[in-house]
Write a protein that holds these residues in place. Structure first.
Motif, PDB file in Angstrom:
ATOM      1  N   GLY A   5      -6.940  -1.524   8.084  1.00 22.02           N
ATOM      2  CA  GLY A   5      -7.717  -1.798   6.884  1.00 22.02           C
ATOM      3  C   GLY A   5      -8.535  -0.625   6.389  1.00 22.02           C
ATOM      4  O   GLY A   5      -9.228  -0.732   5.384  1.00 22.02           O
ATOM      5  N   HIS A   6      -8.442   0.492   7.098  1.00 20.79           N
ATOM      6  CA  HIS A   6      -9.183   1.681   6.676  1.00 20.79           C
ATOM      7  C   HIS A   6      -8.384   2.487   5.657  1.00 20.79           C
ATOM      8  O   HIS A   6      -7.152   2.445   5.640  1.00 20.79           O
ATOM      9  CB  HIS A   6      -9.514   2.567   7.884  1.00 20.79           C
TER      10      HIS A   6
ATOM     11  N   GLN B 148      -2.640   7.223  -2.921  1.00 18.94           N
ATOM     12  CA  GLN B 148      -2.567   6.099  -1.986  1.00 18.94           C
ATOM     13  C   GLN B 148      -3.030   4.808  -2.650  1.00 18.94           C
ATOM     14  O   GLN B 148      -4.170   4.720  -3.120  1.00 18.94           O
ATOM     15  CB  GLN B 148      -3.452   6.382  -0.763  1.00 18.94           C
ATOM     16  N   GLU B 149      -2.164   3.823  -2.653  1.00 18.29           N
ATOM     17  CA  GLU B 149      -2.556   2.480  -3.100  1.00 18.29           C
ATOM     18  C   GLU B 149      -3.274   1.807  -1.931  1.00 18.29           C
ATOM     19  O   GLU B 149      -2.778   1.829  -0.800  1.00 18.29           O
ATOM     20  CB  GLU B 149      -1.278   1.709  -3.462  1.00 18.29           C
ATOM     21  N   GLY B 150      -4.450   1.212  -2.184  1.00 24.20           N
ATOM     22  CA  GLY B 150      -5.176   0.500  -1.123  1.00 24.20           C
ATOM     23  C   GLY B 150      -5.570   1.422   0.013  1.00 24.20           C
ATOM     24  O   GLY B 150      -6.215   2.439  -0.210  1.00 24.20           O
ATOM     25  N   GLY B 151      -5.175   1.086   1.223  1.00 23.48           N
ATOM     26  CA  GLY B 151      -5.514   1.906   2.381  1.00 23.48           C
ATOM     27  C   GLY B 151      -4.272   2.311   3.143  1.00 23.48           C
ATOM     28  O   GLY B 151      -3.272   1.584   3.144  1.00 23.48           O
ATOM     29  N   ALA B 152      -4.346   3.464   3.807  1.00 22.30           N
ATOM     30  CA  ALA B 152      -3.183   3.953   4.553  1.00 22.30           C
ATOM     31  C   ALA B 152      -3.054   3.284   5.917  1.00 22.30           C
ATOM     32  O   ALA B 152      -1.961   3.222   6.480  1.00 22.30           O
ATOM     33  CB  ALA B 152      -3.283   5.467   4.738  1.00 22.30           C
TER      34      ALA B 152
ATOM     35  N   HIS C 193       0.829  -1.205   0.000  1.00 26.35           N
ATOM     36  CA  HIS C 193       0.000   0.000   0.000  1.00 26.35           C
ATOM     37  C   HIS C 193       0.865   1.257   0.000  1.00 26.35           C
ATOM     38  O   HIS C 193       0.888   2.036   0.952  1.00 26.35           O
ATOM     39  CB  HIS C 193      -0.965  -0.022   1.181  1.00 26.35           C
ATOM     40  N   VAL C 194       1.571   1.411  -1.111  1.00 27.35           N
ATOM     41  CA  VAL C 194       2.513   2.519  -1.233  1.00 27.35           C
ATOM     42  C   VAL C 194       1.782   3.849  -1.419  1.00 27.35           C
ATOM     43  O   VAL C 194       0.601   3.875  -1.773  1.00 27.35           O
ATOM     44  CB  VAL C 194       3.486   2.305  -2.421  1.00 27.35           C
ATOM     45  N   GLN C 195       2.514   4.922  -1.177  1.00 26.60           N
ATOM     46  CA  GLN C 195       2.026   6.278  -1.440  1.00 26.60           C
ATOM     47  C   GLN C 195       2.949   6.922  -2.465  1.00 26.60           C
ATOM     48  O   GLN C 195       4.126   7.143  -2.180  1.00 26.60           O
ATOM     49  CB  GLN C 195       2.025   7.106  -0.149  1.00 26.60           C
ATOM     50  N   ARG C 196       2.399   7.216  -3.647  1.00 29.92           N
ATOM     51  CA  ARG C 196       3.167   7.941  -4.662  1.00 29.92           C
ATOM     52  C   ARG C 196       2.996   9.428  -4.375  1.00 29.92           C
ATOM     53  O   ARG C 196       1.869   9.919  -4.305  1.00 29.92           O
ATOM     54  CB  ARG C 196       2.659   7.591  -6.059  1.00 29.92           C
TER      55      ARG C 196
END
Lengths: 121, 121
Positions: free
Chosen positions: B95-96, B87-91, B65-68
């Protein structure tokens, strides 16, 4: 519902992010003591704790640029807060709407909304 | 343009707010060391410094769940950062989408976007 117990840690302070509740703009980051949080919840006006002046302060107390707090959120570890606010005027003492008016590269990206010399004597 | 000199203070760390660059949602707050900031700017992926593990970490390094990072902003006092990210997926490790998924009153307001048991072994 039960209040979330905020973890103020060793310093007795947590960082709080103020965000414009309508536009989503991140306005500022400051620190909050237990008393500042209590005052914020009681009054509906954002309060913080100044580390440099070592005192509780109400945002906009002298400038009039108050923050009406629509919601206080807490993060997963309960050691950071998010104030979702309605910002009167600008959040930044430099006259900008947001304190985050520059990129780290030095580019000016923020909007200036008031003249600080006219507001702070 | 000249880089803004970030004030890392006595702790050697500054708080950094990660914000979804598109929706404006505030995703998390974590801490950044000079090295974490340098790695973020070099790679375009958000890096932080873990105070509990005492180490540099790349967000999403294990979860994916990387952040570009589209932009790094700095505040007026140069002692807080704003990462504007994709944001990929969740931060949040719960799981949110955002770590700020609760109000301080205990109301659940955030969106759950993944099952942490399926992501973290």
């Amino acid at each position: 519902m039960t209040d979330v117990e905020v973890d103020f840690g060793e310093t007795g302070l947590v960082p709080a992010v103020a965000q414009d509740a309508e536009s989503g703009e991140v306005l500022m980051l400051a620190y909050v003591s237990p008393e500042a949080l209590a005052r914020t919840r009681e009054t509906g006006l954002a309060h913080y704790y100044s580390r440099s002046r070592d005192e509780l302060w109400q945002k906009g107390g002298s400038s009039g640029h108050v923050q009406r707090v629509a919601e206080v959120r807490v993060d997963c570890d309960a050691d950071a807060l998010l104030y979702r606010v309605e910002q009167e005027g600008g959040a930044c003492h430099t006259g900008h709407r947001s304190c985050f008016y520059r990129t780290v590269d030095g580019e000016h990206v923020g909007e200036r909304v008031f003249d600080p010399e006219a507001v702070y004597e």
